[in-house]
Design a protein around this motif. Structure first.
Motif, PDB file in Angstrom:
ATOM      1  N   PRO A  98       0.816  -1.219   0.000  1.00  0.00           N
ATOM      2  CA  PRO A  98       0.000   0.000   0.000  1.00  0.00           C
ATOM      3  C   PRO A  98       0.854   1.276   0.000  1.00  0.00           C
ATOM      4  CG  PRO A  98       0.034  -0.997   2.195  1.00  0.00           C
ATOM      5  CD  PRO A  98       0.854  -1.887   1.310  1.00  0.00           C
ATOM      6  N   VAL A  99       2.151   1.151   0.262  1.00  0.00           N
ATOM      7  CA  VAL A  99       3.012   2.331   0.358  1.00  0.00           C
ATOM      8  C   VAL A  99       3.549   2.715  -1.010  1.00  0.00           C
ATOM      9  CG1 VAL A  99       5.085   3.299   1.407  1.00  0.00           C
ATOM     10  CG2 VAL A  99       3.650   1.713   2.712  1.00  0.00           C
ATOM     11  N   LYS A 100       3.326   4.005  -1.371  1.00  0.00           N
ATOM     12  CA  LYS A 100       3.791   4.474  -2.662  1.00  0.00           C
ATOM     13  C   LYS A 100       4.652   5.715  -2.439  1.00  0.00           C
ATOM     14  CE  LYS A 100       0.890   6.083  -5.844  1.00  0.00           C
ATOM     15  NZ  LYS A 100      -0.273   6.129  -6.748  1.00  0.00           N
ATOM     16  N   VAL A 101       5.905   5.658  -2.894  1.00  0.00           N
ATOM     17  CA  VAL A 101       6.786   6.813  -2.723  1.00  0.00           C
ATOM     18  C   VAL A 101       6.895   7.557  -4.043  1.00  0.00           C
ATOM     19  CG1 VAL A 101       9.116   7.582  -2.141  1.00  0.00           C
ATOM     20  CG2 VAL A 101       8.086   5.664  -0.909  1.00  0.00           C
ATOM     21  N   THR A 102       6.425   8.833  -4.057  1.00  0.00           N
ATOM     22  CA  THR A 102       6.474   9.608  -5.298  1.00  0.00           C
ATOM     23  C   THR A 102       7.479  10.746  -5.163  1.00  0.00           C
ATOM     24  OG1 THR A 102       4.805  11.197  -4.646  1.00  0.00           O
ATOM     25  CG2 THR A 102       4.010   9.137  -5.610  1.00  0.00           C
ATOM     26  N   GLU A 103       7.974  11.191  -6.290  1.00  0.00           N
ATOM     27  CA  GLU A 103       8.976  12.257  -6.265  1.00  0.00           C
ATOM     28  C   GLU A 103       8.474  13.548  -5.616  1.00  0.00           C
ATOM     29  OE1 GLU A 103      10.890  13.185 -10.020  1.00  0.00           O
ATOM     30  OE2 GLU A 103      11.626  15.046  -9.140  1.00  0.00           O
ATOM     31  N   PRO A 104       7.275  14.064  -6.023  1.00  0.00           N
ATOM     32  CA  PRO A 104       6.818  15.303  -5.367  1.00  0.00           C
ATOM     33  C   PRO A 104       6.636  15.146  -3.865  1.00  0.00           C
ATOM     34  CG  PRO A 104       5.212  14.499  -6.964  1.00  0.00           C
ATOM     35  CD  PRO A 104       6.388  13.623  -7.095  1.00  0.00           C
ATOM     36  N   ALA A 105       6.225  13.940  -3.406  1.00  0.00           N
ATOM     37  CA  ALA A 105       6.030  13.732  -1.965  1.00  0.00           C
ATOM     38  C   ALA A 105       7.359  13.815  -1.237  1.00  0.00           C
ATOM     39  CB  ALA A 105       5.368  12.378  -1.713  1.00  0.00           C
ATOM     40  N   VAL A 106       8.406  13.245  -1.854  1.00  0.00           N
ATOM     41  CA  VAL A 106       9.733  13.318  -1.239  1.00  0.00           C
ATOM     42  C   VAL A 106      10.144  14.778  -1.084  1.00  0.00           C
ATOM     43  CG1 VAL A 106      12.186  12.856  -1.624  1.00  0.00           C
ATOM     44  CG2 VAL A 106      10.490  11.055  -2.016  1.00  0.00           C
ATOM     45  N   TRP A 107       9.892  15.587  -2.148  1.00  0.00           N
ATOM     46  CA  TRP A 107      10.247  17.012  -2.076  1.00  0.00           C
ATOM     47  C   TRP A 107       9.425  17.737  -1.029  1.00  0.00           C
ATOM     48  CZ3 TRP A 107      14.627  18.811  -3.214  1.00  0.00           C
ATOM     49  CH2 TRP A 107      15.380  18.235  -4.247  1.00  0.00           C
ATOM     50  N   ARG A 108       8.150  17.381  -0.959  1.00  0.00           N
ATOM     51  CA  ARG A 108       7.302  18.014   0.068  1.00  0.00           C
ATOM     52  C   ARG A 108       7.828  17.693   1.461  1.00  0.00           C
ATOM     53  NH1 ARG A 108       2.883  17.181  -3.592  1.00  0.00           N
ATOM     54  NH2 ARG A 108       2.558  15.064  -2.855  1.00  0.00           N
ATOM     55  N   GLY A 109       8.267  16.458   1.649  1.00  0.00           N
ATOM     56  CA  GLY A 109       8.843  16.051   2.937  1.00  0.00           C
ATOM     57  C   GLY A 109      10.069  16.881   3.273  1.00  0.00           C
ATOM     58  N   ILE A 110      10.962  17.004   2.284  1.00  0.00           N
ATOM     59  CA  ILE A 110      12.191  17.782   2.518  1.00  0.00           C
ATOM     60  C   ILE A 110      11.843  19.232   2.825  1.00  0.00           C
ATOM     61  CG2 ILE A 110      14.303  18.639   1.426  1.00  0.00           C
ATOM     62  CD1 ILE A 110      14.426  15.947  -0.099  1.00  0.00           C
ATOM     63  N   THR A 111      10.896  19.794   2.060  1.00  0.00           N
ATOM     64  CA  THR A 111      10.501  21.180   2.292  1.00  0.00           C
ATOM     65  C   THR A 111      10.011  21.380   3.723  1.00  0.00           C
ATOM     66  OG1 THR A 111       9.777  21.204  -0.002  1.00  0.00           O
ATOM     67  CG2 THR A 111       9.100  23.069   1.366  1.00  0.00           C
ATOM     68  N   SER A 112       9.143  20.467   4.170  1.00  0.00           N
ATOM     69  CA  SER A 112       8.613  20.602   5.532  1.00  0.00           C
ATOM     70  C   SER A 112       9.719  20.459   6.564  1.00  0.00           C
ATOM     71  CB  SER A 112       7.551  19.539   5.803  1.00  0.00           C
ATOM     72  OG  SER A 112       6.508  19.698   4.904  1.00  0.00           O
ATOM     73  N   ALA A 113      10.643  19.541   6.318  1.00  0.00           N
ATOM     74  CA  ALA A 113      11.741  19.347   7.253  1.00  0.00           C
ATOM     75  C   ALA A 113      12.573  20.612   7.383  1.00  0.00           C
ATOM     76  CB  ALA A 113      12.600  18.165   6.817  1.00  0.00           C
ATOM     77  N   VAL A 114      12.873  21.236   6.237  1.00  0.00           N
ATOM     78  CA  VAL A 114      13.667  22.473   6.266  1.00  0.00           C
ATOM     79  C   VAL A 114      12.894  23.570   6.999  1.00  0.00           C
ATOM     80  CG1 VAL A 114      14.746  24.274   4.860  1.00  0.00           C
ATOM     81  CG2 VAL A 114      14.906  21.886   4.152  1.00  0.00           C
ATOM     82  N   ARG A 115      11.565  23.613   6.784  1.00  0.00           N
ATOM     83  CA  ARG A 115      10.747  24.611   7.458  1.00  0.00           C
ATOM     84  C   ARG A 115      10.818  24.417   8.980  1.00  0.00           C
ATOM     85  NH1 ARG A 115       5.591  24.351   4.853  1.00  0.00           N
ATOM     86  NH2 ARG A 115       6.304  25.980   3.430  1.00  0.00           N
ATOM     87  N   VAL A 116      10.692  23.161   9.410  1.00  0.00           N
ATOM     88  CA  VAL A 116      10.786  22.863  10.849  1.00  0.00           C
ATOM     89  C   VAL A 116      12.169  23.268  11.374  1.00  0.00           C
ATOM     90  CG1 VAL A 116      10.941  20.980  12.516  1.00  0.00           C
ATOM     91  CG2 VAL A 116       9.042  21.066  10.920  1.00  0.00           C
ATOM     92  N   GLY A 117      13.204  23.007  10.567  1.00  0.00           N
ATOM     93  CA  GLY A 117      14.559  23.404  10.959  1.00  0.00           C
ATOM     94  C   GLY A 117      14.655  24.901  11.159  1.00  0.00           C
ATOM     95  N   CYS A 118      14.066  25.676  10.228  1.00  0.00           N
ATOM     96  CA  CYS A 118      14.067  27.137  10.348  1.00  0.00           C
ATOM     97  C   CYS A 118      13.388  27.567  11.637  1.00  0.00           C
ATOM     98  CB  CYS A 118      13.303  27.776   9.180  1.00  0.00           C
ATOM     99  SG  CYS A 118      14.156  27.643   7.627  1.00  0.00           S
ATOM    100  N   LEU A 119      12.206  27.008  11.889  1.00  0.00           N
ATOM    101  CA  LEU A 119      11.421  27.404  13.058  1.00  0.00           C
ATOM    102  C   LEU A 119      12.195  27.141  14.339  1.00  0.00           C
ATOM    103  CD1 LEU A 119       7.870  26.113  12.081  1.00  0.00           C
ATOM    104  CD2 LEU A 119       8.584  28.480  12.409  1.00  0.00           C
ATOM    105  N   ALA A 120      12.820  25.959  14.412  1.00  0.00           N
ATOM    106  CA  ALA A 120      13.520  25.607  15.647  1.00  0.00           C
ATOM    107  C   ALA A 120      14.756  26.480  15.839  1.00  0.00           C
ATOM    108  CB  ALA A 120      13.896  24.134  15.629  1.00  0.00           C
ATOM    109  N   CYS A 121      15.539  26.605  14.766  1.00  0.00           N
ATOM    110  CA  CYS A 121      16.827  27.291  14.912  1.00  0.00           C
ATOM    111  C   CYS A 121      16.672  28.779  15.179  1.00  0.00           C
ATOM    112  CB  CYS A 121      17.689  27.063  13.678  1.00  0.00           C
ATOM    113  SG  CYS A 121      18.175  25.346  13.554  1.00  0.00           S
ATOM    114  N   VAL A 122      15.628  29.394  14.608  1.00  0.00           N
ATOM    115  CA  VAL A 122      15.448  30.816  14.827  1.00  0.00           C
ATOM    116  C   VAL A 122      15.151  31.089  16.309  1.00  0.00           C
ATOM    117  CG1 VAL A 122      12.982  31.072  14.351  1.00  0.00           C
ATOM    118  CG2 VAL A 122      14.555  32.888  13.720  1.00  0.00           C
ATOM    119  N   TRP A 123      14.414  30.176  16.930  1.00  0.00           N
ATOM    120  CA  TRP A 123      14.141  30.323  18.369  1.00  0.00           C
ATOM    121  C   TRP A 123      15.400  30.043  19.187  1.00  0.00           C
ATOM    122  CZ3 TRP A 123      10.033  32.638  20.472  1.00  0.00           C
ATOM    123  CH2 TRP A 123       8.944  32.878  19.611  1.00  0.00           C
ATOM    124  N   TYR A 124      16.250  29.139  18.690  1.00  0.00           N
ATOM    125  CA  TYR A 124      17.508  28.891  19.393  1.00  0.00           C
ATOM    126  C   TYR A 124      18.356  30.161  19.462  1.00  0.00           C
ATOM    127  CZ  TYR A 124      17.099  23.838  19.901  1.00  0.00           C
ATOM    128  OH  TYR A 124      16.720  22.598  20.288  1.00  0.00           O
TER     129      TYR A 124
END
Lengths: 262, 284
Positions: A98-124
């Motif tokens: 049932p698991v399907k890995v698509t290219e846009p989903a991988v990019w969306r994942g990376i984008t969200s990860a970078v966003r979370v990184g920004c949020l955390a580090c700016v508060w640091y």
């Protein structure tokens, strides 16, 4: 492992000297900016900018690594889990039941990860360069009621000593033969009652004697408060605030008025 | 100066060149080597931050040496769980409120033996005995947290006695006790010692040290600077002062009267009186 409860370290960089109110507003604006930006490139640029500031704050490597470790772990988790729960888009890179890995989903994942990184580090950056007392002072100047400010300051101040009490209680119970590693899940969690009860009692006792100490030093005797240290905005503070505001406004207007996709 | 006392009994614990640093880099123990033998009554003294508690916590494995070894009854503490070492070494913490959590005194005292998984009758026997030793029978159904600090302290000691350890460590047990309570606590400890329990007392009260211990270990900045029989421990006033220690008044008086032939090797007021009487009699 060392635990930094208060991430602040003394320093004299421009980030340390900045008015704490400017820092709080800047951090809020940069956090919002992380939501305005939506492509991985612009977010990566923001992250690079935040890292540059982090570097300029001259926080020690140990401290920075301690803080970043959690963030990096969390980011990795997002990158791994995102494609699993988001099967939309083509091309499909891999399919497993049932698991399907698509290219846009991988990019969306990376984008969200970078966003979370920004949020955390700016508060640091804020935590690394602003003493707790200055944070509270800034919040009070920005309209927080003084009582709440004091409550906040006290909780921050007593947090390390409360942790020390808990570790001392844990030691005391271990010395009485309590083995936290033995028994099943329920039995094990029950054992924590032996730590929890003395910890709560200790906290209540501290609160009780602290309120007496505050009263005996005439806390609340006069309602109009004066301050020994005044916060004052200097030219540099206004410059910094303007730069950050521009950084926020420009992409915002570009995105919503001119529909440029960042 | 280090005099290794030739003491009784079997060796219970040994520190072999122990160094210990806390995570923040503070060196709390430096090159500690010492033996602890069965039946000793040891006073562990030194200024604040000299490493007394850190040293004591090595005995039941709460802390493990950074380098060197601590051997308790033949086993290396680094390979032992605290819960197992607790059968041998009982630790009475500075603050009794850091351990009290049960709703009755009896339950609190029972907690230790229960953790050892002893049979019910044995747990009861030990609990009753510990309550009796600390004269808590009357209070056994009370809630520990509602009692006075003196009572709470006695409960925390009873809960360690019930575990029947071979060594009892008392970490500054006199805080919040009045002179009478402190005295009767030391009487109980003397009796426990007579019955074979090794007592290690951490305290700043030099009078108690002089009267209730047979060996004094002095720590300063994490080093053992002195280790001798109590009777001779107070002979070097200068060294003691360097370690932030001042001998009890009786011993100070004896030191001042040295030139009249009074021996400073006394420990109690009674011994000082006897010594003065002896000198006076000789002069007549």
């Amino acid at each position: 492992m060392t635990i930094f409860i208060d991430l602040y370290s003394e320093g004299n960089t421009f980030l340390h000297r900045l008015d704490p109110r400017v820092k709080i507003i800047s951090v809020l604006l940069l956090s919002l900016l992380a939501f305005v930006l939506s492509t991985v490139y612009s977010l990566a640029a923001l992250l690079a900018f935040i890292f540059l500031l982090l570097f300029l704050s001259r926080a020690s490597m140990g401290r920075t690594w301690f803080a970043l470790r959690f963030v990096l772990r969390f980011m990795a988790l997002i990158v791994i889990l995102w494609p699993i729960f988001d099967p939309a888009g083509t091309p499909v890179w891999a399919e497993l039941g049932p698991v399907k890995v698509t290219e846009p989903a991988v990019w969306r994942g990376i984008t969200s990860a970078v966003r979370v990184g920004c949020l955390a580090c700016v508060w640091y950056i804020l935590m690394f360069t602003t003493a707790q007392r200055d944070l509270v002072r800034a919040l009070v100047r920005m309209g927080l009621r003084f009582d709440y400010g004091l409550t906040l300051a006290i909780s921050l101040r007593f947090f390390p000593s409360f942790m020390a009490t808990i570790s001392s209680i844990t030691d005391a119970q271990k010395a009485r033969g309590l083995d936290f590693n033995r028994g099943g899940l329920i039995k094990r969690s029950k054992k924590h009652v032996a730590v929890l009860v003395p910890a709560v009692v200790a906290a209540l006792r501290t609160a009780d004697s602290l309120s007496l100490a505050l009263q005996s030093r005439a806390y609340g005797a006069r309602t109009d408060r004066t301050y020994m240290r005044q916060l004052k905005m200097r030219t540099f503070d206004y410059v910094a605030l303007t730069i950050v505001t521009m950084l926020f406004i420009v992409p915002l207007t570009a995105k919503y008025l001119f529909l440029v996709h960042f | 100066m280090t005099v290794v006392p030739s003491t009784h009994g079997e060796r219970l614990a040994a520190f072999e060149n122990v160094n210990f640093s806390y995570e923040d880099g503070t060196e709390a123990l430096r090159g500690i080597t010492l033996d602890i033998r069965k039946g000793e009554q040891i006073a562990l003294v030194g200024g604040n931050g000299s490493g007394k508690t850190t040293l004591a916590k090595h005995l039941n494995g709460l802390l493990k040496p950074t380098t060197g070894r601590v051997i308790v009854k033949g086993s290396d503490t680094r390979k032992e769980q605290v819960a197992n070492l607790a059968r041998i070494v009982g630790y009475v913490f500075q603050n009794p409120d850091h351990q009290l959590f049960c709703s009755t005194v009896a339950e609190e005292v029972r907690f230790g033996p229960m953790n050892f998984g002893l049979a019910e009758p044995e747990v009861e026997r030990r609990t009753e005995r510990a309550l009796e030793i600390m004269t808590l029978e009357r209070l056994k159904a009370e809630a520990p947290l509602s009692l006075s600090l003196g009572d709470r302290r006695r409960i925390s000691i009873a809960s360690v006695i019930a575990m029947a350890p071979e060594v009892i460590i008392l970490d500054e047990p006199f805080t919040g006790l009045d002179a009478g309570e402190a005295e009767s606590l030391m009487d109980v400890m003397r009796e426990m010692n007579r019955q074979g329990t090794t007592i290690i007392l951490i305290t700043h009260d030099m009078r108690v040290v002089a009267e209730h211990s047979d060996r004094v270990i002095v720590l300063s900045h994490g080093r053992k600077v002195f280790d001798s029989k109590t009777r001779t421990a107070f002979s070097d006033l200068k060294l003691l002062r360097e370690c932030g220690l001042i001998p009890p008044p009786a011993i100070q008086v004896a030191h001042h009267l040295r030139e009249y032939g009074v021996s400073p090797e006394i420990t109690t007021v009674e011994e000082l009186a006897d010594e003065l009487a002896r000198v006076l009699r000789e002069q007549q």
